[in-house]
Design a protein around this motif. Structure first.
Motif, mmCIF file in Angstrom:
data_model
loop_
_atom_site.group_PDB
_atom_site.id
_atom_site.type_symbol
_atom_site.label_atom_id
_atom_site.label_comp_id
_atom_site.label_asym_id
_atom_site.label_seq_id
_atom_site.Cartn_x
_atom_site.Cartn_y
_atom_site.Cartn_z
ATOM 1 N N ARG A 169 0.815 -1.219 0.000
ATOM 2 C CA ARG A 169 0.000 0.000 0.000
ATOM 3 C C ARG A 169 0.850 1.271 0.000
ATOM 4 N NH1 ARG A 169 -3.936 -1.900 4.947
ATOM 5 N NH2 ARG A 169 -4.748 -3.733 3.885
ATOM 6 N N LYS A 170 2.125 1.126 0.248
ATOM 7 C CA LYS A 170 2.953 2.314 0.457
ATOM 8 C C LYS A 170 3.901 2.561 -0.717
ATOM 9 C CE LYS A 170 6.310 -0.317 3.147
ATOM 10 N NZ LYS A 170 7.046 -0.422 4.365
ATOM 11 N N GLY A 171 4.696 3.596 -0.580
ATOM 12 C CA GLY A 171 5.733 3.879 -1.571
ATOM 13 C C GLY A 171 5.219 4.390 -2.903
ATOM 14 N N GLY A 172 4.023 4.968 -2.904
ATOM 15 C CA GLY A 172 3.486 5.512 -4.140
ATOM 16 C C GLY A 172 2.794 4.491 -5.026
ATOM 17 N N LEU A 173 2.703 3.251 -4.556
ATOM 18 C CA LEU A 173 2.112 2.205 -5.389
ATOM 19 C C LEU A 173 0.613 2.397 -5.620
ATOM 20 C CD1 LEU A 173 3.990 -0.982 -4.138
ATOM 21 C CD2 LEU A 173 4.437 0.398 -6.162
ATOM 22 N N SER A 174 -0.093 2.920 -4.629
ATOM 23 C CA SER A 174 -1.530 3.157 -4.815
ATOM 24 C C SER A 174 -1.772 4.195 -5.897
ATOM 25 C CB SER A 174 -2.170 3.600 -3.497
ATOM 26 O OG SER A 174 -2.126 2.556 -2.557
ATOM 27 N N GLU A 175 -0.971 5.249 -5.895
ATOM 28 C CA GLU A 175 -1.111 6.285 -6.915
ATOM 29 C C GLU A 175 -0.714 5.756 -8.300
ATOM 30 O OE1 GLU A 175 -0.696 7.928 -2.920
ATOM 31 O OE2 GLU A 175 0.628 6.598 -4.040
ATOM 32 N N ARG A 176 0.366 4.993 -8.343
ATOM 33 C CA ARG A 176 0.821 4.435 -9.624
ATOM 34 C C ARG A 176 -0.207 3.443 -10.172
ATOM 35 N NH1 ARG A 176 2.184 4.896 -14.425
ATOM 36 N NH2 ARG A 176 3.468 3.236 -15.290
ATOM 37 N N ARG A 177 -0.847 2.712 -9.283
ATOM 38 C CA ARG A 177 -1.890 1.766 -9.674
ATOM 39 C C ARG A 177 -2.976 2.484 -10.483
ATOM 40 N NH1 ARG A 177 -6.947 0.713 -7.404
ATOM 41 N NH2 ARG A 177 -7.636 -1.453 -7.509
ATOM 42 N N LEU A 178 -3.418 3.637 -10.010
ATOM 43 C CA LEU A 178 -4.459 4.390 -10.708
ATOM 44 C C LEU A 178 -3.993 4.837 -12.092
ATOM 45 C CD1 LEU A 178 -5.790 6.536 -7.727
ATOM 46 C CD2 LEU A 178 -6.826 4.467 -8.725
ATOM 47 N N GLU A 179 -2.733 5.221 -12.202
ATOM 48 C CA GLU A 179 -2.183 5.629 -13.500
ATOM 49 C C GLU A 179 -2.173 4.457 -14.482
ATOM 50 O OE1 GLU A 179 1.659 7.157 -12.487
ATOM 51 O OE2 GLU A 179 0.849 8.978 -11.581
ATOM 52 N N ILE A 180 -1.768 3.285 -14.007
ATOM 53 C CA ILE A 180 -1.699 2.109 -14.882
ATOM 54 C C ILE A 180 -3.101 1.650 -15.286
ATOM 55 C CG2 ILE A 180 -0.960 -0.305 -15.070
ATOM 56 C CD1 ILE A 180 1.377 0.390 -13.192
ATOM 57 N N ILE A 181 -4.043 1.719 -14.364
ATOM 58 C CA ILE A 181 -5.435 1.367 -14.692
ATOM 59 C C ILE A 181 -5.907 2.226 -15.858
ATOM 60 C CG2 ILE A 181 -7.828 1.505 -13.895
ATOM 61 C CD1 ILE A 181 -6.784 0.698 -11.094
ATOM 62 N N SER A 182 -5.623 3.504 -15.798
ATOM 63 C CA SER A 182 -6.019 4.415 -16.870
ATOM 64 C C SER A 182 -5.253 4.119 -18.164
ATOM 65 C CB SER A 182 -5.785 5.855 -16.421
ATOM 66 O OG SER A 182 -6.093 6.741 -17.451
ATOM 67 N N GLN A 183 -3.953 3.924 -18.041
ATOM 68 C CA GLN A 183 -3.098 3.670 -19.203
ATOM 69 C C GLN A 183 -3.541 2.421 -19.963
ATOM 70 O OE1 GLN A 183 1.023 3.226 -18.094
ATOM 71 N NE2 GLN A 183 1.602 2.377 -20.055
ATOM 72 N N TYR A 184 -3.856 1.346 -19.246
ATOM 73 C CA TYR A 184 -4.245 0.075 -19.870
ATOM 74 C C TYR A 184 -5.754 -0.057 -20.038
ATOM 75 C CZ TYR A 184 0.385 -2.042 -19.842
ATOM 76 O OH TYR A 184 1.702 -2.339 -20.095
ATOM 77 N N ASP A 185 -6.497 0.922 -19.552
ATOM 78 C CA ASP A 185 -7.955 0.873 -19.592
ATOM 79 C C ASP A 185 -8.463 -0.452 -19.007
ATOM 80 O OD1 ASP A 185 -10.511 1.865 -20.069
ATOM 81 O OD2 ASP A 185 -10.598 0.973 -22.078
ATOM 82 N N PHE A 186 -7.950 -0.777 -17.829
ATOM 83 C CA PHE A 186 -8.329 -2.022 -17.161
ATOM 84 C C PHE A 186 -9.780 -1.997 -16.708
ATOM 85 C CE2 PHE A 186 -3.771 -2.807 -15.643
ATOM 86 C CZ PHE A 186 -3.560 -3.810 -16.580
ATOM 87 N N TYR A 187 -10.394 -3.141 -16.790
ATOM 88 C CA TYR A 187 -11.662 -3.356 -16.110
ATOM 89 C C TYR A 187 -11.348 -3.269 -14.622
ATOM 90 C CZ TYR A 187 -15.411 -6.001 -13.896
ATOM 91 O OH TYR A 187 -16.433 -6.394 -13.066
ATOM 92 N N ASN A 188 -12.078 -2.451 -13.890
ATOM 93 C CA ASN A 188 -11.820 -2.257 -12.465
ATOM 94 C C ASN A 188 -13.085 -2.619 -11.693
ATOM 95 O OD1 ASN A 188 -10.448 -1.603 -10.149
ATOM 96 N ND2 ASN A 188 -10.545 0.602 -10.455
ATOM 97 N N GLN A 189 -13.071 -3.793 -11.108
ATOM 98 C CA GLN A 189 -14.237 -4.332 -10.415
ATOM 99 C C GLN A 189 -14.666 -3.447 -9.251
ATOM 100 O OE1 GLN A 189 -11.279 -5.934 -10.741
ATOM 101 N NE2 GLN A 189 -10.447 -5.942 -8.677
ATOM 102 N N GLN A 190 -15.919 -3.598 -8.853
ATOM 103 C CA GLN A 190 -16.480 -2.770 -7.796
ATOM 104 C C GLN A 190 -16.732 -3.544 -6.503
ATOM 105 O OE1 GLN A 190 -16.736 0.626 -8.356
ATOM 106 N NE2 GLN A 190 -15.615 -0.060 -10.150
#
Length: 190
Positions: free
Chosen positions: A157-178
């Motif tokens: 959860r730390k080290g900027g990974l949560s923020e980077r996760r959001l960038e990659i989701i957008s970049q790859y247009d991942f399906y993001n479950q709810q």
């Protein structure tokens, strides 16, 4: 990016992955730290089967784009349901979730043991909706069942990974479950 060293200096790790959104920044971070993950996709809790297939396809798409190994473990939802019988009405983060972590970590540790991995970790430790202590307890329990295999208790959860996760989701247009994945968390999300 987070600087990492595995507890035993290992450069190959078995990474239990729950989905592409949760694993993407972790995989990127591992690679940037010269640690090569093999992605182990074992999630018999996910319901319905169509949801499972969507999440698996997205994970596979990301892993293949990085030329990494992907292990498609067996989907046996009926066996998972049998193992959590009696816990259906537990709240999220309750005993059902703990049992689910144990089921998935045991299979991950078994695969690690049978395939030459000395170390495994899980993307479950990236979710703010999950209890880290429960995840790590399940992983340590699983590792004890297979001598020579250890859990890497990394808080993803730390080290900027949560923020980077959001960038990659957008970049790859991942399906993001709810919802988490099981039918019980699905009902709560409606």
């Amino acid at each position: 990016m987070l600087k990492l060293e595995t507890p035993n200096g290992e450069k190959n790790v078995l990474l239990h992955a729950c989905c592409a959104p949760c694993s993407s920044a972790i995989i990127e971070c591992l690679l940037q730290n010269d640690i090569r993950p093999t992605v182990f996709y074992y999630n018999p809790n996910i319901f319905p089967k169509e949801e499972y297939e969507i999440r698996k396809a997205e994970s596979l798409r990301y892993v293949k784009s990085l030329n990494l190994d992907f292990v498609d473990a067996d989907y046996n939802h009926s066996d998972w349901r049998e193992q959590i019988r009696g816990l259906e009405n537990e709240p999220e983060r309750g005993r059902r979730c703990v049992k689910c972590f144990i089921i998935r970590m045991l299979e991950t540790a078994r695969y690690a043991s049978e395939n030459g991995f000395t170390l495994f970790t899980t993307t479950l430790a990236s979710s703010r909706w999950k209890n880290l202590a429960d995840i790590f307890d399940a992983g340590r329990y699983a590792a004890k069942q297979f001598p020579g295999v250890a859990l890497w208790e990394q808080n993803w959860r730390k080290g900027g990974l949560s923020e980077r996760r959001l960038e990659i989701i957008s970049q790859y247009d991942f399906y993001n479950q709810q919802y988490c994945g099981c039918e019980f968390s699905f009902r709560k999300s409606k």
